[in-house]
Design an enzyme around this catalytic site. Structure first.
Site, mmCIF file in Angstrom:
data_model
loop_
_atom_site.group_PDB
_atom_site.id
_atom_site.type_symbol
_atom_site.label_atom_id
_atom_site.label_comp_id
_atom_site.label_asym_id
_atom_site.label_seq_id
_atom_site.Cartn_x
_atom_site.Cartn_y
_atom_site.Cartn_z
ATOM 1 N N TYR A 141 0.760 -1.343 -0.059
ATOM 2 C CA TYR A 141 -0.019 -0.043 0.082
ATOM 3 C C TYR A 141 0.910 1.348 0.045
ATOM 4 O O TYR A 141 0.441 2.227 -0.534
ATOM 5 C CB TYR A 141 -0.802 -0.020 1.133
ATOM 6 N N LYS A 187 3.038 -15.251 1.789
ATOM 7 C CA LYS A 187 3.079 -15.995 0.331
ATOM 8 C C LYS A 187 4.371 -16.363 0.132
ATOM 9 O O LYS A 187 5.246 -15.788 -0.643
ATOM 10 C CB LYS A 187 2.404 -15.051 -0.693
ATOM 11 N N ASP A 219 -3.418 -17.909 -0.093
ATOM 12 C CA ASP A 219 -4.538 -18.763 -1.018
ATOM 13 C C ASP A 219 -5.064 -19.750 -0.081
ATOM 14 O O ASP A 219 -6.307 -19.805 0.145
ATOM 15 C CB ASP A 219 -3.717 -19.331 -2.097
ATOM 16 N N ASP A 243 -6.515 -6.972 3.949
ATOM 17 C CA ASP A 243 -7.576 -6.320 3.302
ATOM 18 C C ASP A 243 -8.237 -7.341 2.803
ATOM 19 O O ASP A 243 -9.713 -7.220 3.041
ATOM 20 C CB ASP A 243 -6.994 -5.385 2.225
ATOM 21 N N ASP A 247 -12.264 -9.195 4.518
ATOM 22 C CA ASP A 247 -13.674 -8.847 3.726
ATOM 23 C C ASP A 247 -14.249 -10.391 3.721
ATOM 24 O O ASP A 247 -15.495 -10.506 3.975
ATOM 25 C CB ASP A 247 -13.462 -8.602 2.388
HETATM 26 C C1 IPM Z 1 -10.445 -1.266 4.220
HETATM 27 C C2 IPM Z 1 -10.726 -0.548 2.687
HETATM 28 C C3 IPM Z 1 -9.784 0.227 2.395
HETATM 29 C C4 IPM Z 1 -8.239 -0.534 2.250
HETATM 30 C C5 IPM Z 1 -9.846 1.474 1.167
HETATM 31 C C6 IPM Z 1 -10.912 2.186 1.308
HETATM 32 C C7 IPM Z 1 -8.579 2.163 1.062
HETATM 33 O O1 IPM Z 1 -10.737 -1.606 1.824
HETATM 34 O O2 IPM Z 1 -10.405 -0.420 5.089
HETATM 35 O O3 IPM Z 1 -10.375 -2.510 4.254
HETATM 36 O O4 IPM Z 1 -8.116 -1.052 1.326
HETATM 37 O O5 IPM Z 1 -7.538 -0.520 3.241
HETATM 38 MG MG MG Z 2 -10.894 -3.535 2.669
#
Ligand code: IPM
Ligand code: MG
Length: 365
Positions: A141, A187, A219, A243, A247
């Site tokens: 990042y 990884k 993975d 990240d 999710d």
């Molecule tokens: C998160 C989001 C952010 C990230 C974006 C909005 C920059 O996806 O907080 O997980 O990738 O960190």
């Molecule tokens: Mg995110």
């Protein structure tokens, strides 16, 4: 006690969920006799529209001065084609970096009332309770060089030793208070940076012999989270992998609308829902405020050591779900479909009841 909170509603559903969460914040603070001072500032697209930049010095300054920051969400279709540094997301990344928020904590806990609405089978899901420790101020990042031209695009995934050490240490510390098990995700079969990550985590582990450590490739980890999420306790991983995995973790617990997060540095702390700005449902009083309200619970626990307040908020959320109330993202046949503000009313109502049931009202009545 006096606490100063800087509130950054942001874009899309951000303002609605933040409004819900600050209502809870204020009511809880009042009950626990905390004097809370809220300062609201623009961030993301909202700031870009007003000032031509997604993060002003004024907003940044207000964050430096606060005891904690509460953020909604940033981003929206209309800003997608802006240059990188003007995108709403750039504000969030810069804020994390400037505040030194290297540890992002994302708990994936399944509310009992929710076991049926996950995309996973109840028997796979039941009892899932793990937490993702995502490194938040390094990795791909932020690595240099980065850029793109007509022919290619490039980014750099780089980790310094101290960056890996400090996040690993935090993960081991928390694991000691939980089931004493850390899974480091990398990884290392392909990337040198991951090989390095793994070696540093192993080294830090020597100081925590009572905690079990294992390593998974990312993975495989993604697959294992949906196959058997119960096997995890603390997952520690880099910025990009965290990240993605968070999710996945959010979704198995029913909806991303449920997942809170805390981002902690040495000095500053920021709390935000894991979900994004959901522009398609913005401004309609439809968004799920639970992730942001639960982020306020984390704020009470981590920034102010008010574990009782945090616990009561969590219980109030749980009770509301058990009563069958659902916002549209988690609605199912038979449940009671309600709006953002009604969900907040219900959580506040349950908080009041629980507070008195626990006898905490005795001295303030
Ligand atoms: C998160 C989001 C952010 C990230 C974006 C909005 C920059 O996806 O907080 O997980 O990738 O960190
Ligand atoms: Mg995110």
């Amino acid at each position: 006690m006096q606490i100063k909170i800087t509130v950054l509603p942001g874009d899309g559903i951000g303002p609605e969920v933040v409004k819900a969460a600050t209502r809870v914040l204020q009511q809880v603070a009042e009950k626990f006799q905390v004097d809370v001072q809220l300062t609201e500032k623009l961030i993301g697209g909202a700031s870009f529209e007003q000032f031509g930049t997604p993060l002003t010095d004024e907003t940044l300054d207000a964050c430096f001065k606060a005891d904690a920051v509460l953020l909604g969400a940033v981003g929206g279709y209309q800003w997608e084609n802006l240059p990188h540094q003007l995108k709403p997301e750039a504000a969030l990344l810069r804020l994390r970096k400037e505040l030194g928020l290297f540890t992002n904590i994302r708990p994936a806990k399944v509310y009992q009332a929710f076991v049926d609405s996950s995309s996973l089978k109840p028997e796979v899901l039941k009892g899932t309770d793990f937490v993702v420790f995502r490194e938040l101020t390094g990795g791909i990042y932020f690595g240099q060089p980065r850029g793109y031209d007509q022919q290619k695009g490039w980014n750099t995934m780089v980790y310094q030793r101290h960056e890996v050490e400090r996040i690993a240490r935090r993960a081991f510390e928390i694991a000691r208070q939980r089931s004493k098990k850390v899974t480091s995700v990398d990884k290392a079969n392909v990337l040198e940076v991951s090989q390095f990550w793994r070696e540093v985590v192993q080294k830090v582990h020597q100081d925590y012999p009572d905690v079990e450590l294992n390593h998974l490739y990312v993975d495989n980890a993604a697959m294992q989270i949906v196959r058997d999420p119960k096997q995890f306790d603390v997952i520690v991983t880099s910025n990009l992998f965290g990240d993605i995995l968070s999710d996945i973790a959010g979704m198995i617990t029913g909806s991303l609308g449920m997942l809170p997060s805390a981002s902690l540095g040495e000095k500053y702390a920021l709390y935000e829902p894991v979900h994004g700005s959901a522009p398609d449902i913005a401004g309609q009083d439809k968004a799920n405020p639970i992730a942001t309200i639960a982020s306020v619970a984390m704020m009470f626990a981590y920034s102010f050591q008010m574990t009782k307040a945090a616990e009561l908020i969590e219980k109030a959320i749980e009770k509301t779900l058990e009563q069958g109330y659902r916002t549209v993202d988690i609605h199912q046949p038979g449940s009671k479909l309600i709006s953002t503000s009604e969900m907040t009313d219900q959580i506040l109502h349950n908080f009041e009841t629980l507070y008195h049931e626990e006898g905490l009202g005795v001295f303030t009545l």
